[in-house]
Design an enzyme around this catalytic site. Structure first.
Site, PDB file in Angstrom:
ATOM      1  N   HIS A  93       0.843  -1.191   0.000  1.00  0.00           N
ATOM      2  CA  HIS A  93       0.000   0.000   0.000  1.00  0.00           C
ATOM      3  C   HIS A  93       0.880   1.243   0.000  1.00  0.00           C
ATOM      4  O   HIS A  93       2.006   1.222   0.523  1.00  0.00           O
ATOM      5  CB  HIS A  93      -0.933   0.009   1.228  1.00  0.00           C
ATOM      6  CG  HIS A  93      -1.946   1.109   1.158  1.00  0.00           C
ATOM      7  ND1 HIS A  93      -1.667   2.390   1.565  1.00  0.00           N
ATOM      8  CD2 HIS A  93      -3.198   1.125   0.672  1.00  0.00           C
ATOM      9  CE1 HIS A  93      -2.730   3.152   1.338  1.00  0.00           C
ATOM     10  NE2 HIS A  93      -3.678   2.403   0.807  1.00  0.00           N
ATOM     11  N   GLU A 141      -3.611   2.965  -7.278  1.00  0.00           N
ATOM     12  CA  GLU A 141      -4.012   4.154  -6.515  1.00  0.00           C
ATOM     13  C   GLU A 141      -2.976   5.259  -6.705  1.00  0.00           C
ATOM     14  O   GLU A 141      -1.856   5.140  -6.181  1.00  0.00           O
ATOM     15  CB  GLU A 141      -4.091   3.836  -5.020  1.00  0.00           C
ATOM     16  CG  GLU A 141      -5.052   2.742  -4.649  1.00  0.00           C
ATOM     17  CD  GLU A 141      -5.300   2.681  -3.137  1.00  0.00           C
ATOM     18  OE1 GLU A 141      -6.439   2.404  -2.773  1.00  0.00           O
ATOM     19  OE2 GLU A 141      -4.377   2.930  -2.347  1.00  0.00           O
TER      20      GLU A 141
END
Ligand code: G3P
Length: 218
Positions: A93, A141
């Protein structure tokens, strides 16, 4: 996992930690059951056992380390999250980046214990490199949009198209700034199999209403 899917990353938000995480997870379970949509959550490893016991959908760990039983103090052991009931793990992430060789090793370890892997990437180029390592899904993302009010769907629809091409059908999630059903609708229309989001739900005054709206985009 049933696709398309809405996945909420609880991060380390107060509303996504401990007893509050349980409340928020139950709201997800209610909306998922009411509207018959596929949902999952990514939580802190310390909350896995409680949340897995309380919701009937996949619960992910937010991270995992490619270690084995033995002397790896402070690491997150794949067997431990599997034993806690995790369906899988997020990896790399934007707030927990790891080197490429560690991504590869983590995917291999996850496969050994049958954990589903969702590996995050900052853009389509990184997504292509990671796709070759064989994760189950990739979440693209753009870091600059994470936590903001402009969604990846409205600000960079082309990125979603390009990512869908390199990642392949049924393997792409997109995230960053996603807050509405319209954001979800655009993402799915452009080739995503779902969305990964956080603040739109974790910071909402009425998370149930937000989840219902998000689900309307599937
Ligand atoms: O993992 C999801 C996340 O990084 C996106 O965050 O707050 O922009 O939905 P947010």
């Amino acid at each position: 996992m049933q696709l398309p899917i809405i996945i909420t990353n609880f991060k380390t938000y107060e509303t996504g930690t401990g007893s509050k995480a349980l409340e928020l997870a139950k709201i997800h379970a209610k909306v998922a059951a009411d509207l018959k949509v596929s949902m999952a959550i990514a939580v802190q490893p310390t909350d896995l056992v409680t949340l897995v016991a309380s919701v009937g959908f996949p619960v992910f760990s937010q991270h995992m380390d490619p270690v084995s039983y033995g002397s790896s103090t402070g690491h997150i052991l794949p067997e431990a999250i599997k034993g806690a009931g995790a369906a899988g793990t997020l990896l790399n992430h934007s707030e927990r980046r790891i080197p490429m060789d560690q991504i590869r090793a983590s995917i291999e370890r996850a496969k050994e214990v049958s954990l589903f892997t969702i590996v995050c990437a900052a853009d389509d180029e990184e997504a292509a490199e990671i796709a070759a390592m064989g994760p189950d899904m990739i979440a693209v993302e753009p870091p600059e949009l994470i936590g903001g009010d402009i969604s990846v769907s409205t600000s960079d629809p082309d990125l979603i198209k390009r990512s869908a091409e390199v990642v392949g059908e049924g393997r792409l999630l997109v995230g960053a700034g996603v807050k509405t059903g319209e954001d979800v609708r655009i993402a799915v229309e452009l080739g995503a199999a779902g969305v990964l989001l956080a603040s739109g739900v974790t910071k909402a005054a009425d998370p149930e209403a937000v989840l219902r709206d998000l689900a309307s985009g599937l």
